[in-house]
Design a protein around this motif. Structure first.
Motif, PDB file in Angstrom:
ATOM      1  N   THR A 173      -9.946   3.594  -2.813  1.00 12.56           N
ATOM      2  CA  THR A 173      -8.704   3.090  -2.600  1.00 12.56           C
ATOM      3  C   THR A 173      -7.690   4.224  -1.823  1.00 12.56           C
ATOM      4  O   THR A 173      -6.636   3.841  -1.341  1.00 12.56           O
ATOM      5  CB  THR A 173      -8.293   2.432  -3.679  1.00 12.56           C
ATOM      6  OG1 THR A 173      -8.037   3.484  -4.809  1.00 12.56           O
ATOM      7  CG2 THR A 173      -9.252   1.303  -4.345  1.00 12.56           C
ATOM      8  N   VAL A 174      -7.978   5.434  -2.354  1.00 13.14           N
ATOM      9  CA  VAL A 174      -7.072   6.646  -2.114  1.00 13.14           C
ATOM     10  C   VAL A 174      -7.703   7.635  -1.251  1.00 13.14           C
ATOM     11  O   VAL A 174      -7.055   8.547  -0.693  1.00 13.14           O
ATOM     12  CB  VAL A 174      -6.117   7.154  -3.283  1.00 13.14           C
ATOM     13  CG1 VAL A 174      -5.317   6.145  -3.725  1.00 13.14           C
ATOM     14  CG2 VAL A 174      -7.337   7.693  -4.095  1.00 13.14           C
TER      15      VAL A 174
ATOM     16  N   GLN B  17      -0.711   1.353 -10.019  1.00  9.55           N
ATOM     17  CA  GLN B  17      -1.548   2.273 -10.500  1.00  9.55           C
ATOM     18  C   GLN B  17      -1.690   2.027 -12.009  1.00  9.55           C
ATOM     19  O   GLN B  17      -2.831   2.287 -12.736  1.00  9.55           O
ATOM     20  CB  GLN B  17      -1.229   3.530 -10.481  1.00  9.55           C
ATOM     21  CG  GLN B  17      -1.260   4.173  -9.008  1.00  9.55           C
ATOM     22  CD  GLN B  17      -2.533   4.559  -8.486  1.00  9.55           C
ATOM     23  OE1 GLN B  17      -3.362   4.696  -9.081  1.00  9.55           O
ATOM     24  NE2 GLN B  17      -2.597   4.574  -7.101  1.00  9.55           N
TER      25      GLN B  17
ATOM     26  N   LYS C  70      -9.803   9.899  -2.528  1.00 12.32           N
ATOM     27  CA  LYS C  70      -9.832  11.395  -3.167  1.00 12.32           C
ATOM     28  C   LYS C  70     -11.019  11.269  -4.142  1.00 12.32           C
ATOM     29  O   LYS C  70     -11.558  10.360  -4.358  1.00 12.32           O
ATOM     30  CB  LYS C  70      -8.642  11.337  -4.060  1.00 12.32           C
ATOM     31  CG  LYS C  70      -7.240  11.706  -3.162  1.00 12.32           C
ATOM     32  CD  LYS C  70      -6.042  11.838  -3.930  1.00 12.32           C
ATOM     33  CE  LYS C  70      -4.934  11.994  -3.032  1.00 12.32           C
ATOM     34  NZ  LYS C  70      -3.422  11.988  -3.840  1.00 12.32           N
TER      35      LYS C  70
ATOM     36  N   GLU D  46      -9.841   5.199   3.726  1.00  7.54           N
ATOM     37  CA  GLU D  46      -9.123   6.149   3.384  1.00  7.54           C
ATOM     38  C   GLU D  46      -9.583   7.542   3.221  1.00  7.54           C
ATOM     39  O   GLU D  46      -9.186   8.649   2.579  1.00  7.54           O
ATOM     40  CB  GLU D  46      -8.549   5.839   2.023  1.00  7.54           C
ATOM     41  CG  GLU D  46      -7.499   4.484   1.990  1.00  7.54           C
ATOM     42  CD  GLU D  46      -6.416   4.489   2.733  1.00  7.54           C
ATOM     43  OE1 GLU D  46      -5.662   5.582   2.774  1.00  7.54           O
ATOM     44  OE2 GLU D  46      -5.938   3.641   3.241  1.00  7.54           O
TER      45      GLU D  46
ATOM     46  N   ARG E 197       0.915  -1.335   0.064  1.00  5.14           N
ATOM     47  CA  ARG E 197      -0.105  -0.039  -0.027  1.00  5.14           C
ATOM     48  C   ARG E 197       0.911   1.407  -0.268  1.00  5.14           C
ATOM     49  O   ARG E 197       0.655   2.352  -0.514  1.00  5.14           O
ATOM     50  CB  ARG E 197      -1.120   0.145   1.324  1.00  5.14           C
ATOM     51  CG  ARG E 197      -1.709   1.472   1.345  1.00  5.14           C
ATOM     52  CD  ARG E 197      -2.720   1.292   2.520  1.00  5.14           C
ATOM     53  NE  ARG E 197      -3.963   0.286   2.195  1.00  5.14           N
ATOM     54  CZ  ARG E 197      -4.933   0.280   3.085  1.00  5.14           C
ATOM     55  NH1 ARG E 197      -4.779   1.107   3.926  1.00  5.14           N
ATOM     56  NH2 ARG E 197      -5.857  -0.556   2.554  1.00  5.14           N
TER      57      ARG E 197
END
Length: 281
Positions: free
Chosen positions: A244-245, A16, A247, A208, A8
């Motif tokens: 996952t991030v 990515q 954002k 996240e 991670r």
């Protein structure tokens, strides 16, 4: 690098690139770059290696690294059918690793995956299917005008369609159900490849999320697309949340001529990332 403690924070940068291109061979976290380059330091101190040997190793490894991330199969159909050829990884072999993450770890040779049982069982079949498509493309001869008219008619019909339904995301880790509400599209996660936290056994949460108050909500059922309105053949001015991030991006969607592939593009300023989602029954 695929250990959960490292993936991670370090190796995920490289992953990515789910459908890699040659540039993906040079896309990785700075810490991973230091670890990769560390072999030269160790060799210099432990073995009497000639400078040209190190240089040759670097050239060869870079070449094989680019071939592994080529995104296009260059080896002939017979290559994987014989024993020496089956030992060498192909572009398809590593491409499957980027698409699925948990298998086909070898970049240069298939031996370790074979010994550890981590090679995808459908690898050889995937190579065969790619060459079958290549052969079909090479032998198919249809007049250009007929193709153009067909594509125009298909594109016109697709432009009038709405990308509702269930879509499998590019890395096959989840599927998203898209519905039309009030002239806008909304999508929520309705399936996860790993629905439970491997440590706690509880549903995977939105950990996240930048808002601490939202980190306790489950990912399953989470709305991650909203506000998309139709503009021509595209659905634009929408919002995409990537759990996952953690954002949020502005984005747009559009269908291909078959209506079975949905292009999902998210923008962060002048930069963007594109994924291809597949229609599910």
């Amino acid at each position: 690098m695929h250990h959960p403690a490292l993936f991670r924070h370090v190796h995920q940068v490289h992953h990515q690139s789910i459908d890699p291109s040659p540039l993906a061979a040079f896309s990785f976290h700075p810490l991973e770059a230091v670890a990769e380059a560390g072999i030269y330091v160790l060799l210099s101190f432990l073995l009497p290696v000639h400078l040209f040997a190190l240089f040759g190793f670097q050239v060869l490894s870079t070449l094989l690294n680019v071939l592994g991330h080529l995104g296009y199969e260059i080896y002939p159909a017979w290559f994987t059918r014989n024993r020496p050829g089956s030992w060498k990884t192909t572009s398809t072999h590593h491409n499957m690793h980027h698409a699925r993450f948990r298998g086909n770890y070898g970049l240069y040779f298939t031996w370790w995956d074979t010994w550890m049982g981590t090679e995808f069982s459908d690898y050889t079949q995937a190579v065969g299917e790619i060459h079958q498509r290549k052969a079909a493309d090479a032998t198919t001869q249809v007049p250009f005008l007929c193709i153009a008219l067909l594509l125009i008619s298909l594109k016109t019909s697709v432009a009038q369609s709405i990308p509702t339904g269930i879509w499998l995301v590019q890395d096959r880790s989840a599927s998203v159900s898209i519905v039309a509400q009030g002239g806008q599209l909304t999508g929520q996660i309705n399936w996860l490849n790993i629905p439970l936290d491997l440590k706690t056994g509880q549903p995977v949460l939105d950990l996240e999320n930048p808002d601490p108050g939202l980190r306790t909500r489950p990912l399953l059922g989470l709305v991650m697309l909203w506000g998309f309105v139709k503009k021509g053949a595209e659905w634009q001015v929408g919002t995409i949340y990537d759990p996952t991030v953690g954002k949020t991006y502005r984005g747009k969607l559009w269908l291909d001529v078959s209506g079975q592939v949905l292009t999902v593009r998210g923008y962060a300023g002048p930069f963007f990332r594109t994924e291809l989602w597949t229609k599910q029954p």
